[in-house]
Design a protein around this motif. Structure first.
Motif, PDB file in Angstrom:
ATOM      1  N   PHE A 123       3.213  10.934   4.779  1.00 13.01           N
ATOM      2  CA  PHE A 123       3.417   9.971   3.553  1.00 13.01           C
ATOM      3  C   PHE A 123       3.727   8.886   4.236  1.00 13.01           C
ATOM      4  CE2 PHE A 123       6.085   7.474   0.657  1.00 13.01           C
ATOM      5  CZ  PHE A 123       5.289   7.315  -0.342  1.00 13.01           C
ATOM      6  N   ALA A 124       3.241   7.739   3.677  1.00 12.47           N
ATOM      7  CA  ALA A 124       3.431   6.408   4.337  1.00 12.47           C
ATOM      8  C   ALA A 124       3.477   5.376   3.183  1.00 12.47           C
ATOM      9  CB  ALA A 124       2.714   6.081   5.540  1.00 12.47           C
ATOM     10  N   GLN A 125       4.219   4.206   3.293  1.00 13.19           N
ATOM     11  CA  GLN A 125       3.889   3.188   2.282  1.00 13.19           C
ATOM     12  C   GLN A 125       4.798   1.854   3.016  1.00 13.19           C
ATOM     13  OE1 GLN A 125       5.993   3.693  -1.372  1.00 13.19           O
ATOM     14  NE2 GLN A 125       8.145   4.207  -0.433  1.00 13.19           N
ATOM     15  N   GLY A 126       4.179   0.575   2.678  1.00 15.07           N
ATOM     16  CA  GLY A 126       4.701  -0.466   3.551  1.00 15.07           C
ATOM     17  C   GLY A 126       3.820  -1.595   2.754  1.00 15.07           C
ATOM     18  N   TRP A 139       0.675  -1.159  -0.037  1.00 15.37           N
ATOM     19  CA  TRP A 139      -0.004  -0.149  -0.009  1.00 15.37           C
ATOM     20  C   TRP A 139       0.834   1.002   0.027  1.00 15.37           C
ATOM     21  CZ3 TRP A 139       1.168   2.950   4.369  1.00 15.37           C
ATOM     22  CH2 TRP A 139       1.562   2.116   5.259  1.00 15.37           C
ATOM     23  N   MET A 140       0.296   2.420  -0.174  1.00 19.17           N
ATOM     24  CA  MET A 140       0.831   3.749  -0.464  1.00 19.17           C
ATOM     25  C   MET A 140      -0.130   4.732  -0.065  1.00 19.17           C
ATOM     26  SD  MET A 140       1.196   6.486  -2.471  1.00 19.17           S
ATOM     27  CE  MET A 140       0.709   6.282  -4.040  1.00 19.17           C
ATOM     28  N   PRO A 168      -4.757   1.785  -1.659  1.00 18.39           N
ATOM     29  CA  PRO A 168      -5.113   1.014  -0.417  1.00 18.39           C
ATOM     30  C   PRO A 168      -4.601  -0.585  -0.411  1.00 18.39           C
ATOM     31  CG  PRO A 168      -7.182   1.636  -1.668  1.00 18.39           C
ATOM     32  CD  PRO A 168      -5.857   1.866  -2.428  1.00 18.39           C
ATOM     33  N   ARG A 169      -4.338  -1.204   0.869  1.00 17.96           N
ATOM     34  CA  ARG A 169      -3.876  -2.481   0.940  1.00 17.96           C
ATOM     35  C   ARG A 169      -4.841  -3.532   0.211  1.00 17.96           C
ATOM     36  NH1 ARG A 169      -4.083  -4.383   6.750  1.00 17.96           N
ATOM     37  NH2 ARG A 169      -6.328  -4.772   6.538  1.00 17.96           N
TER      38      ARG A 169
END
Length: 680
Positions: free
Chosen positions: A237-240, A140-141, A165-166
């Motif tokens: 900002f997030a991603q993983g 996701w991001m 989305p995941r």
């Protein structure tokens, strides 16, 4: 660890992937509606964003701050990791679009950092990890935006989340109501929003960074401009991934503020102009005009106006020619500038200014506005004196060009001085202060000593190149070493004739330099014609220009015979061409659309900088030359009018301004036009 990326050697972007959602962005990437400095997405955030006017940056100071399992090879950096360059944000004031660039340390979305975002490394597989292609699977991001700027990322309120989305993939890139928490961003996508979110490519080896655009940005829930038109944003900002075998997540937060682009003045100190001091502080109480595409009408002078994120003049780089705004393309443009960035085109000085006499100026407005104007007639460095204010109560302008007669005070100081013109719907203004719309234009102008000052005039009969003083014809004050060729002589007025030879065939009132043929001072320009003896449409042509001293050259040819030199390519050296003393070999391109005709070229050289086809300069010379394009024939001289003395050479029969030109063009057998004219 992936190899270190070289931002300067990125291969061209491949556009084959995901073209069904890429296409909307291609319509405006790189060139916004009004000419704002927006990025062209190539997959390299640093190259695409850094250096653009108005770009905001949120750095990530720590490299490798995304944790990886002990099983990973030494030095492994996950593709979730954002580089120290961080996140770039640019707002297109004329497109209402927020452009986002994320500079990842490796390839964005390459969870295990092996250089292949769609392949899982062995160590990650053994650790139960999966590296999915195109942010698929549990990857996701998210970019969470505090649209109401209350300092909090609030779930199920007016804040917005944009990303993937995941459980979906890159093709699900969209905007939605933020519904969750920043620490579980992949599962915090609420109700979808209708704002288009567009990208150009999925991150891969050739386009490793995330770049996307959020359209109709000001319509996002909770968003509002500040009263002055600016706005601030706080973003996270997030991603993983929830299936990457124990690799950590990236989180980067920060705040930015977008200031409304403004048009600033560019007259040098001590005139009141906002400048940056040598210590970086903004000083000076100068004029500024807000340019707000979404809030204001398009109010400006001339054909265009561009906005600057900051004043263009500084203590270290004063604008002696008052041309800093002319030579900068700015961050937002309304209208169409004939020369990109040169928006100082709304005022023309049609006649010379002499102490104690009247002068005529022409002011062009795009829409209704109030004009305020000043000329520092006594050259004391301000516009505060009684006679400096040309229109103390302002002048109401209508769309189009309007001419005004102004009084030059008898005590006006001869020489160079400065003028300021401001137009706004706010009403009459002072030389300083902010306006809610409109434009300010500053000019370096000349006050001539008296009508007997020696001047050089042109001799072209084409109205595109004004020649007579009454028509605002080109003139140059003589007395310096600045001229073209071997000499220059003075005339009382322009001397147009069919061969543009009126200045060649008269000895003139005063001569500077040494003319090979007495009176023939039109010796500074030589076209290197091909064997055809004419200019060729579409070809690159060469012209030799000899200058007696260093100066700036401006030159024009009316290639389509429409009575102006405003069309593309008709200004041979937009912005001016620096000449060195001696011979200068220059090239220019003849437009493909140029018609077969006999026309005229004008060359002007002065230390004043780039000039217009008409108006006076403080030194230098103007030379007009007949030019043949394509298969045209040279014009025949007209029949002498009644009363012409016997024996008068045909080339000396005068052409009296516009009406004389019109007579020659339309009334005497088409002498001016070509015999075989190419269709437009």
């Amino acid at each position: 660890m992936p190899p270190e990326r070289d931002h300067k050697k990125r291969r061209p972007l491949h556009r084959a992937c995901a073209i069904w959602y890429v296409a909307p962005l291609l319509a405006f990437a790189g060139q916004a509606l009004g000419g704002a400095a927006i990025p062209t997405f190539t997959g390299d955030a640093v190259a695409d964003f850094a250096g653009l006017t108005g770009v905001q940056n949120i750095p990530d100071p720590e490299i490798g701050d995304v944790g990886v399992p002990n099983e990973a090879p030494a030095g492994t950096v996950s593709g979730w990791d954002v580089s120290p360059n961080g996140i770039y944000l640019q707002y297109g004031w004329d497109t209402d679009t927020l452009y986002v660039g994320v500079d990842c340390t490796g390839i964005c979305g390459d969870a295990d950092g092996n250089g292949d975002p769609s392949g899982t490394s062995l160590w990650s597989q053994l650790n139960g990890g999966k590296d999915r292609a195109s942010y698929g699977g549990e990857e996701w991001m998210a970019l969470i935006i505090d649209t109401d700027n209350d300092g909090n990322f609030e779930s199920q309120s007016s804040d917005v989340i944009v990303g993937i989305p995941r459980g979906q993939n890159f093709f699900a890139l969209h905007a939605a109501i933020f519904d969750g928490s920043t620490q579980a961003a992949g599962a915090s996508f609420g109700s979808p929003l209708t704002n288009p979110v567009t990208a150009e490519a999925i991150p891969d080896t050739e386009t490793p960074d995330l770049e996307f655009a959020i359209e109709d940005f000001s319509t996002l829930p909770g968003f509002a401009f500040n009263p002055d038109g600016s706005f601030a944003l706080r973003v996270h900002f997030a991603q993983g991934s929830d299936e990457d075998g124990g690799i950590g997540e990236e989180h980067v937060s920060g705040s930015v503020e977008f200031q409304v682009p403004r048009d600033y003045g560019d007259a040098p100190a001590p005139y009141p102009t906002p400048i940056y001091g040598q210590d970086g502080r903004l000083v000076g109480d100068g004029p500024s005009h807000e340019l707000k595409a979404l809030l204001n009408s398009e109010v400006y002078l001339g054909s265009c106006v561009d906005g600057e994120a900051a004043p263009l003049v500084s203590e270290a780089t004063p604008s002696i020619m008052a041309d800093a705004d002319d030579n900068d393309e700015g961050s937002l443009t309304f209208g169409t500038c004939a020369v990109p960035g040169d928006d100082e085109d709304g005022v023309e000085f049609l006649t010379p200014m002499y102490p104690g006499e009247k002068a005529t100026i022409r002011v062009t407005a795009n829409v209704d506005c109030f004009l305020s104007a000043w000329i520092d007639f006594n050259a004391d460095g301000d516009w505060d004196d009684l006679n400096d204010n040309l229109f103390p109560t302002g002048k109401a302008l209508e769309p189009g060009a309007q001419e005004f007669e102004i009084d030059v005070p008898g005590k006006a100081q001869p020489g160079a001085t400065y003028a300021r013109f401001r137009c706004t719907t706010d009403g009459p203004t002072a030389p300083t202060g902010a306006a809610s719309d409109g434009e300010v234009e500053d000019y370096r102008v000349m006050i001539l000593e008296d009508p007997d000052t020696p001047r050089d005039y042109g001799d072209a009969p084409n109205p595109a190149l004004p020649t007579l003083a009454a028509e605002g014809g080109a003139c140059h004050v003589l007395g310096s070493e600045v001229y073209l060729g071997d000499c220059v002589d003075s005339e009382a007025d322009g001397q147009p004739n069919i061969n543009a030879s009126g200045d060649d065939s008269g000895a003139g009132l005063e001569t500077y330099g040494s003319c090979a043929t007495p009176g023939d001072d039109e010796d500074g320009v030589t076209f290197a014609y091909t064997a055809s003896g004419s200019l060729t449409p579409g070809a690159t042509e060469t012209v030799e220009v000899r200058a007696n001293a260093a100066c700036t050259l401006s030159a024009w040819i009316d290639f389509n015979d429409d009575g102006d030199v405003n069309d593309e390519g008709e200004a041979l050296f937009p912005g001016g061409q620096a000449l060195a003393a001696g011979s200068n070999s220059l090239t220019f391109t003849v437009p493909e659309s140029a018609q077969d005709l006999a026309t005229y070229a004008r060359f002007r050289c002065t230390t004043d900088g780039a000039t217009q086809p008409g108006g006076c300069a403080s030194d230098g010379e103007v030379e007009d030359h007949p030019v043949i394009i394509g298969d045209a024939q040279r014009p025949e001289p007209p029949e002498p009018p009644p009363g012409t003395p016997p024996g008068t050479p045909p080339e000396n029969i005068p052409v009296l301004g516009f009406w004389g030109w019109l007579l020659l063009t339309l009334g005497i057998g088409g002498l001016y036009r070509a015999s075989g004219r190419r269709k437009a």
